[in-house]
Design an enzyme around this catalytic site. Structure first.
Site, PDB file in Angstrom:
ATOM      1  N   LYS A  19      -5.415  -0.750   9.145  1.00 45.99           N
ATOM      2  CA  LYS A  19      -5.509   0.274   8.124  1.00 45.99           C
ATOM      3  C   LYS A  19      -6.577   0.338   7.229  1.00 45.99           C
ATOM      4  O   LYS A  19      -7.383   1.106   7.094  1.00 45.99           O
ATOM      5  CB  LYS A  19      -4.019   0.371   7.282  1.00 45.99           C
ATOM      6  CG  LYS A  19      -4.134   1.238   5.852  1.00 45.99           C
ATOM      7  CD  LYS A  19      -2.849   1.688   5.516  1.00 45.99           C
ATOM      8  CE  LYS A  19      -2.308   0.782   4.452  1.00 45.99           C
ATOM      9  NZ  LYS A  19      -3.267   0.872   3.123  1.00 45.99           N
ATOM     10  N   SER A  20      -7.177  -1.077   6.664  1.00 47.45           N
ATOM     11  CA  SER A  20      -8.270  -1.166   5.789  1.00 47.45           C
ATOM     12  C   SER A  20      -9.387  -0.555   6.463  1.00 47.45           C
ATOM     13  O   SER A  20     -10.303  -0.299   6.009  1.00 47.45           O
ATOM     14  CB  SER A  20      -8.427  -2.394   5.192  1.00 47.45           C
ATOM     15  OG  SER A  20      -7.284  -2.912   4.184  1.00 47.45           O
ATOM     16  N   ASP A 311      -1.330  -8.153   0.085  1.00 41.80           N
ATOM     17  CA  ASP A 311      -0.347  -7.313   0.802  1.00 41.80           C
ATOM     18  C   ASP A 311       1.012  -8.035   1.466  1.00 41.80           C
ATOM     19  O   ASP A 311       1.856  -7.262   1.979  1.00 41.80           O
ATOM     20  CB  ASP A 311      -1.058  -6.355   1.740  1.00 41.80           C
ATOM     21  CG  ASP A 311      -2.041  -5.313   1.189  1.00 41.80           C
ATOM     22  OD1 ASP A 311      -2.000  -5.276  -0.085  1.00 41.80           O
ATOM     23  OD2 ASP A 311      -2.927  -4.777   1.534  1.00 41.80           O
TER      24      ASP A 311
HETATM   25  C1  S3P Z   1      -7.343  -2.811   0.291  1.00 43.17           C
HETATM   26  C2  S3P Z   1      -7.375  -3.522  -0.819  1.00 43.17           C
HETATM   27  C3  S3P Z   1      -6.212  -4.103  -1.591  1.00 43.17           C
HETATM   28  C4  S3P Z   1      -4.749  -3.956  -0.881  1.00 43.17           C
HETATM   29  C5  S3P Z   1      -4.772  -2.482  -0.490  1.00 43.17           C
HETATM   30  C6  S3P Z   1      -6.040  -2.321   0.609  1.00 43.17           C
HETATM   31  C7  S3P Z   1      -8.508  -2.205   1.007  1.00 43.17           C
HETATM   32  O1  S3P Z   1      -6.190  -3.367  -2.742  1.00 43.17           O
HETATM   33  O2  S3P Z   1      -3.753  -4.225  -1.621  1.00 43.17           O
HETATM   34  O3  S3P Z   1      -3.720  -2.424   0.435  1.00 43.17           O
HETATM   35  O4  S3P Z   1      -8.404  -1.363   2.044  1.00 43.17           O
HETATM   36  O5  S3P Z   1      -9.503  -2.566   0.356  1.00 43.17           O
HETATM   37  P1  S3P Z   1      -7.138  -3.855  -4.348  1.00 43.17           P
HETATM   38  O6  S3P Z   1      -8.519  -3.756  -3.597  1.00 43.17           O
HETATM   39  O7  S3P Z   1      -6.762  -3.060  -5.149  1.00 43.17           O
HETATM   40  O8  S3P Z   1      -6.701  -5.388  -4.281  1.00 43.17           O
END
Ligand code: S3P
Length: 428
Positions: A19-20, A311
């Site tokens: 997803k990221s 996560d």
């Molecule tokens: C993400 C970063 C994380 C993660 C989120 C996705 C990303 O959040 O918890 O599910 O894709 O960069 P934070 O950057 O707020 O820690």
């Protein structure tokens, strides 16, 4: 919905794209003059929010076989005020804000009830320091309003929250800013934005603990990417295989980027049988994981480990509930700023399930092994990761559990129950 108990999980599983990484590919198309071809882009609702935002801002999306093609051109013409709905997705809102700081026109970012409760000052502060025209609602929440500027400037920034979204918003603005932006991190957060920019031949320099980007710079040309399977989705199955006796899973072609695999180290420390087989390290490391059931012992997780497993903490909490001894998680107050307050909601529901646990301001404590109560109903609080964690816990209960609002799982993993039914062998 009722999630049944299972005797074991077995088989080989594959997952939709991470997803990221998918968010970043969808959104970077807004800065590229050319075509980006993506294989195995995530099909989850959150990534659809990024794709929708990209189309609203002029990117053309087409589908060919199993590929998604994103064709864009950079328009310098200011548009009228555009309102973009980021849905439930913090990654869409924060990364898009970074991109829009340098894009002609006025844009407002809105979101659903959960996203509208999440903190945005963490990006408004550094982006304003870059001379961006950005404002939030008075309480530092959505809507964000951004008027594109051509006088962005570089900053030096210490990423105190450990947020990859904040780091990425700054890097995406830095591509359009004059000078050398430098970001310092005490503990490395996920580095997908840096890896993507490097893969696109953009001027990013990495040093231990810092990231430098010299702007402004242009992104052009045709590029092609194959996204590895989502490691955060695979994590639920790694926990299921660890806690259910006689289980054996192979999780194929998953992302094995060390800034995301912190949960594997923790599971191994707890005694889990997890083996990583790297297939390729080009762009993003990927490979297969084999996970067999094991007898788990309690462990402690501290602040330094949190960014690489933020996560996966709800899934790890389920492993801790079935492990022998007292596990403690500290330095994880960021969990209170996710889709829900994940410390409060996780612990309140685990207590209902009969798990001996308590909240800390910055984490939690769980004493195992738990005997899960029968006929309880757990509220996922509309949080996809809590819903999947409770479903995995149900597998190791006597008669399964009721889990409410499981629709939220579509936010990150629409195939969750299909894959679960493929690998779970029912209790006789
Ligand atoms: C993400 C970063 C994380 C993660 C989120 C996705 C990303 O959040 O918890 O599910 O894709 O960069 P934070 O950057 O707020 O820690």
């Amino acid at each position: 919905m009722h999630v049944g108990a299972a005797a074991r999980v077995t088989g080989e599983l594959e997952f939709a794209g991470d997803k990221s990484i998918s968010h970043r590919l969808a959104l970077i198309s807004l800065l590229n003059e050319g075509q980006i071809e993506i294989t195995n882009l995530s099909d989850c609702v959150d990534v659809k929010s990024s794709l929708l935002a990209a189309t609203q801002l002029g990117v053309k999306i087409s589908y060919s076989n199993n590929k998604v093609l994103l064709q864009s051109f950079i328009s310098k013409e200011p548009h009228d005020h555009t309102i973009i709905d980021c849905g439930n997705s913090g990654t869409t809102a924060r990364l898009l804000a970074g991109i829009l700081t340098g894009r002609a026109g006025r844009h407002s970012l809105i979101g659903d009830e959960s996203l509208s409760r999440r903190p945005m000052q963490r990006i408004v502060g550094p982006l304003s320091a870059m001379n961006a025209q950005i404002s939030s609602a008075k309480n530092g929440r959505l809507p964000l309003t951004i008027t594109g500027s051509n006088s962005l400037r570089a900053i030096e920034f210490a990423n105190e929250t450990g947020s990859a979204q904040v780091k990425s918003a700054i890097l995406l603005a830095a591509l359009q800013a004059k000078g050398k932006t430098q970001i310092f991190e005490r503990y490395a957060s996920r580095d997908h934005t840096e890896r993507l920019l490097i893969q696109l031949n953009l001027p990013v320099e990495l040093d231990s603990g810092s990231i430098c980007l010299e702007g402004p710079t242009k992104l052009t040309g045709n590029h092609s990417f194959a996204v590895p399977g989502d490691i955060s989705s695979a994590a639920f199955f790694a926990v299921a295989a660890s806690i259910l006796p006689d289980s054996q899973l192979i999780l194929k072609n998953v992302l094995l980027n060390p800034t995301r695999t912190g949960f594997l180290k923790v599971l191994q420390r707890m005694g889990a049988s997890v083996k990583e087989h790297i297939i390729s390290e080009v762009w993003e490391p990927r490979g297969n994981l084999s996970v067999n059931s094991a007898c788990l012992s309690a462990t402690d997780i501290d602040k330094a480990e949190i960014p690489a497993l933020i996560d996966e903490l709800p899934a790890l909490a389920i492993a801790m509930a079935f492990a022998n001894g007292i596990s403690r998680v500290r330095g994880a107050s960021e969990l209170r700023h996710k889709e829900t307050d994940r410390i409060r909601d996780l612990i309140s529901q685990l207590k209902i399930a009969g798990v001996d646990c308590q909240e800390y301001p910055d984490g939690f404590e769980i004493s195992g092994p738990a005997k899960i109560c029968e006929r309880v109903r757990l509220d996922s609080c509309n949080d996809h990761r809590l819903a999947m964690s409770f479903a995995i816990m149900a597998l190791n209960s006597r008669r399964g559990l009721e889990v409410t609002n499981t629709d939220s799982i579509n936010i990150s993993f629409p195939n969750f129950f299909t894959i679960l039914s493929k690998c779970a062998q029912p209790n006789n």
